[in-house]
Design a protein around this motif. Structure first.
Motif, short mmCIF file in Angstrom:
data_model
loop_
_atom_site.label_atom_id
_atom_site.label_comp_id
_atom_site.label_asym_id
_atom_site.label_seq_id
_atom_site.Cartn_x
_atom_site.Cartn_y
_atom_site.Cartn_z
N ARG A 84 -28.79 24.40 21.58
CA ARG A 84 -29.55 24.62 22.98
C ARG A 84 -30.51 25.13 23.02
O ARG A 84 -30.95 26.37 22.28
CB ARG A 84 -28.35 25.24 24.14
N TYR A 85 -31.62 24.51 23.48
CA TYR A 85 -33.10 25.02 23.58
C TYR A 85 -33.14 26.40 24.10
O TYR A 85 -32.54 26.78 25.33
CB TYR A 85 -33.98 24.06 24.25
N ASP A 86 -34.19 27.17 23.77
CA ASP A 86 -34.56 28.24 24.50
C ASP A 86 -36.09 28.42 24.17
O ASP A 86 -36.58 28.35 23.04
CB ASP A 86 -34.04 29.56 23.73
N ASP A 92 -29.78 28.38 20.50
CA ASP A 92 -28.28 28.84 20.39
C ASP A 92 -27.66 27.68 19.55
O ASP A 92 -27.34 26.76 20.08
CB ASP A 92 -27.57 28.84 21.87
N SER A 240 -34.39 16.51 18.99
CA SER A 240 -33.66 15.93 20.14
C SER A 240 -33.31 14.49 20.05
O SER A 240 -32.21 14.24 20.25
CB SER A 240 -34.59 16.09 21.36
N VAL A 246 -30.58 20.00 22.41
CA VAL A 246 -30.43 19.66 23.61
C VAL A 246 -31.44 20.60 24.83
O VAL A 246 -31.34 21.68 24.46
CB VAL A 246 -29.03 19.63 24.37
N GLY A 247 -31.76 19.94 25.76
CA GLY A 247 -32.54 20.96 26.54
C GLY A 247 -33.85 21.18 26.53
O GLY A 247 -34.58 21.86 27.14
#
Length: 379
Positions: A84-86, A92, A240, A246-247
């Motif tokens: 998960r993108y930050d 993450d 991606s 994702v994100g």
């Protein structure tokens, strides 16, 4: 003829049935495999080091310095899972993720390995057709960072003389090398493969939890193009597209560190800050192990005092070199930061781990940046 044809076809089918399918990447939920090959992340075949199916290479805008070693970085995530993108922190990553970093050197001169000599060159992407030509490089070690249920585990593997396999070295190793420059000059390098505690000391970026995290896999470090075997593509977009991330926003909307070497397109300030961010910021931050130093060098910091400008050093001992300020604007030679970067004394040098020689080009970059700063400090 028909019977012969049938017999021939049967023989081919039997031969194909006898061949073992190539093993895919293997994730070990626990334990520490003795050889790198057991993970099936990388494979040696025909004198080349290549990536297994699903293993994605990546690079950083500005990399961490490690005695001039080149690095092949890869990531693998189990099918059906994604990171998960930050925008600021490490992504993450799901359980099962395997991140690898292989340290190697191009060979100097005639390209023959003599047991110690390696080329001292700038880092770059040496992949050709998705693989490394082992006749032109010397493999040193591969470090794995593995995401398990309880968190990340780090494991260092050292390559054998034949460059056919790497074995686990939990206690680390010390390798005597000679760095050979383009002009033929030589410099000794006591290359240190970190033990597992030393791996943790860098990757434990939160001083409270002491949990390990990736350092390089942050948006600002990997927001750049990469020359994949199928063509060039932005790394965030590629991760991606293959389902590993994702994100993520469009690349132009994500943070991006400068390339420390790209003086033609990036400002001196941006290049120096990018260099300090990746080399020092994971420790010198508001959560890192060096929080008590009061000097924070990660990309998010804009307060000049916290960056070290006119700040007196804290508990640095001989590491100050009798200098009064971490950064004395306009005076690199009077700055503790440059003094420690320019030392190879283990009791003085910064970073404390990961190098045995001075990164001359890095010292010059940071020195130029400090010399260009305006302002005076009160004595």
């Amino acid at each position: 003829m028909a019977l012969r044809g049938v017999a021939f076809l049967c023989a081919l089918l039997m031969l194909a049935g006898c061949r073992r399918e190539e093993a895919g990447v293997r994730f070990f939920p626990e334990g520490q495999p003795k050889s790198l090959g057991e993970w099936h992340v990388l494979k040696v075949d025909g004198g080349r080091l290549s990536l297994n199916d699903g293993v994605v290479p990546y690079d950083l805008n500005t990399p961490l310095f490690s005695d001039y070693a080149h690095k092949l970085r890869t990531i693998w995530i189990p099918k059906g899972k994604a990171a998960r993108y930050d925008a600021q922190r490490s992504f993450d990553f799901p359980v099962g993720t395997i991140i690898s970093k292989t340290f190697y050197y191009p060979l100097p001169g005639d390209g023959k390995w003599d047991g110690t000599s390696v080329a001292r060159t700038s880092t770059g992407n040496d992949l050709q057709g998705g693989s490394l030509d082992l006749s032109r490089v010397r493999l040193i070690e591969t470090r794995l960072l593995v995401r398990r249920e309880a968190g990340w585990d780090a494991m260092p593997y050292v390559w054998n003389e034949a460059q056919t396999e790497a074995v686990l070295k939990r206690a680390g190793a010390l390798l005597s090398l000679e760095l050979v420059a383009a002009d033929g000059s030589r410099e000794a390098a006591n290359y240190q493969v970190p033990d597992q505690n030393q791996c943790a000391s860098c990757h434990a970026t939160d001083n409270k939890t002491r949990a390990l995290h990736p350092i390089g896999l942050k948006a600002r470090h990997i927001n750049r193009d990469f020359a994949y075997s199928g063509g060039s593509e932005n790394q965030l977009a590629h991760l991606s597209r293959v389902g590993y991330l994702v994100g993520a926003p469009a690349a132009e909307q994500a943070p991006r560190n400068a390339d420390w070497k790209d003086a033609a397109h990036a400002k001196l300030e941006d290049r120096a800050r990018a260099y300090l961010d990746v080399n020092c910021g994971h420790c010198h931050s508001q959560t890192g192990p060096a929080i008590t130093s009061g000097m924070w060098l990660d990309a998010a910091v804009s307060d000049r005092l916290k960056l070290g400008f006119c700040k007196q050093p804290v508990a640095a001992g001989k590491g100050t070199g009798n200098r009064l300020f971490d950064i004395a604007p306009g005076h690199a030679d009077a700055s503790v930061l440059v003094f420690r970067m320019d030392s190879d004394d283990p009791s003085v040098m910064m970073p404390e781990l990961g190098r045995s020689v001075v990164h001359r080009e890095g010292v010059q970059l940071v020195s130029d940046w400090i010399d260009a700063q305006k302002g005076t400090c009160d004595f």
